[in-house]
Motif scaffolding. Structure first.
Motif: not given
Length: 226
Positions: A111-119, A125-135
Motif C-alpha cells: 500500500a505504501k509503495r503504491n502511494g495509498v494514503t491509509g487504511c 490488525i497485526r505486525d503493528c511494530i513493523k507498520i509503525m516503523k514504516m509510518g
C-alpha cells in the motif's frame, strides 16, 4: 477552492487548512448526520499530529468462513490489494466477531509503495511494530496475530461496505485525524469542503476575539462558530 481540480491539490489544501471535526460539523449541517465512524476506530501511529490521512475509499467486503479454500484461500484479497493506487484509502468492512487480522505488514508495504494514503480496518490488525516503523497510517479496532486464512475471505471489492457504522462507497473521500474518521459522499464533497473552509476561517477569528477578552456569547453571535 474552486481552482482545485486535481485530488492531489484538494487533499493538500485540506491537510494544511482543515480538520476532521470541522468537516463533520458541515456534514451535519448539510444533512449527512451519520458520516463519522465509530469511536472504536483509533490510529495506530503514535504521533497525534501525523496519525491520519485523506484519500478516496477503495472498499473490501469480507465474509467469515470456517474452512480453508485450498485453491484460493484469500478470495479476491490479493487482486484487490494489487489494484490499489496513489491517493486510495483501503476500507475494510466491519468484522463484528473479531475473527482475524486482515491487515498487516505486507499489506502496508505494498500500500505504501503504491502511494495509498491509509487504511481503515474495523477489525483486528497485526505486525503493528513493523507498520509503525514504516509510518503507514492505519485505524483499527483491535490487535490480534491471527491470519485471515480459513477465518475470513474477501468476496468483493469496490462495492458499498459498512465500516465503523458508516456506509462507504468506493470513491468517497475518507478523512482521518486524531479526533476520528469522517466519510464525505462524492456528490457532496465540493459543498462540504467549501463550507468547512469558511467554518475554520470563522473559528480562527473567534479564537482571536476570545483571547482578546470577548465573551463566548459575543463571539458566537458575530461568527456563529462553536
Amino acid at each position: 477552492m474552486s481552482t482545485l481540480q486535481k485530488d492531489s491539490d484538494l487533499f493538500d489544501f485540506i491537510r494544511k487548512n482543515l480538520y476532521v471535526a470541522a468537516v463533520c460539523d458541515i456534514l451535519d449541517e448539510l444533512g449527512y448526520r451519520n458520516q463519522a465512524m465509530h469511536q472504536r476506530l483509533r490510529p495506530l501511529l503514535p504521533d497525534p499530529e501525523n496519525c491520519g490521512f485523506i484519500g478516496r475509499a477503495r472498499t473490501f467486503r469480507w465474509m467469515e468462513t470456517d474452512h480453508v479454500v485450498e485453491e484460493n484461500p484469500y478470495g479476491l484479497e490479493i487482486e484487490a490489494m494489487d489494484s490499489l493506487k496513489a491517493g486510495d484509502v483501503a476500507v475494510h468492512s466491519t468484522d463484528y466477531g473479531g475473527t482475524n487480522a486482515p491487515w498487516g505488514e505486507l499489506m502496508s508495504t505494498i500500500a505504501k509503495r503504491n502511494g495509498v494514503t491509509g487504511c481503515v480496518c474495523d477489525s483486528q490488525i497485526r505486525d503493528c511494530i513493523k507498520i509503525m516503523k514504516m509510518g503507514f497510517p492505519v485505524y483499527y479496532t483491535g490487535i490480534r496475530p491471527l491470519d485471515s486464512k480459513g477465518r475470513a475471505i474477501v468476496m468483493a471489492y469496490d462495492v458499498p461496505v459498512r465500516c465503523g457504522e458508516v456506509l462507504v462507497n468506493s470513491g468517497d473521500i475518507v478523512y482521518a485525524d486524531f479526533d476520528g474518521i469522517v466519510v464525505v459522499p462524492k456528490e457532496a464533497e465540493r459543498d462540504v469542503f467549501v463550507k468547512a473552509n469558511e467554518k475554520v476561517h470563522n473559528e480562527n477569528l473567534s479564537r482571536k476575539e476570545l483571547l482578546s477578552g470577548k465573551s463566548l456569547r459575543e463571539v458566537y453571535e458575530k461568527y456563529k462558530a462553536l
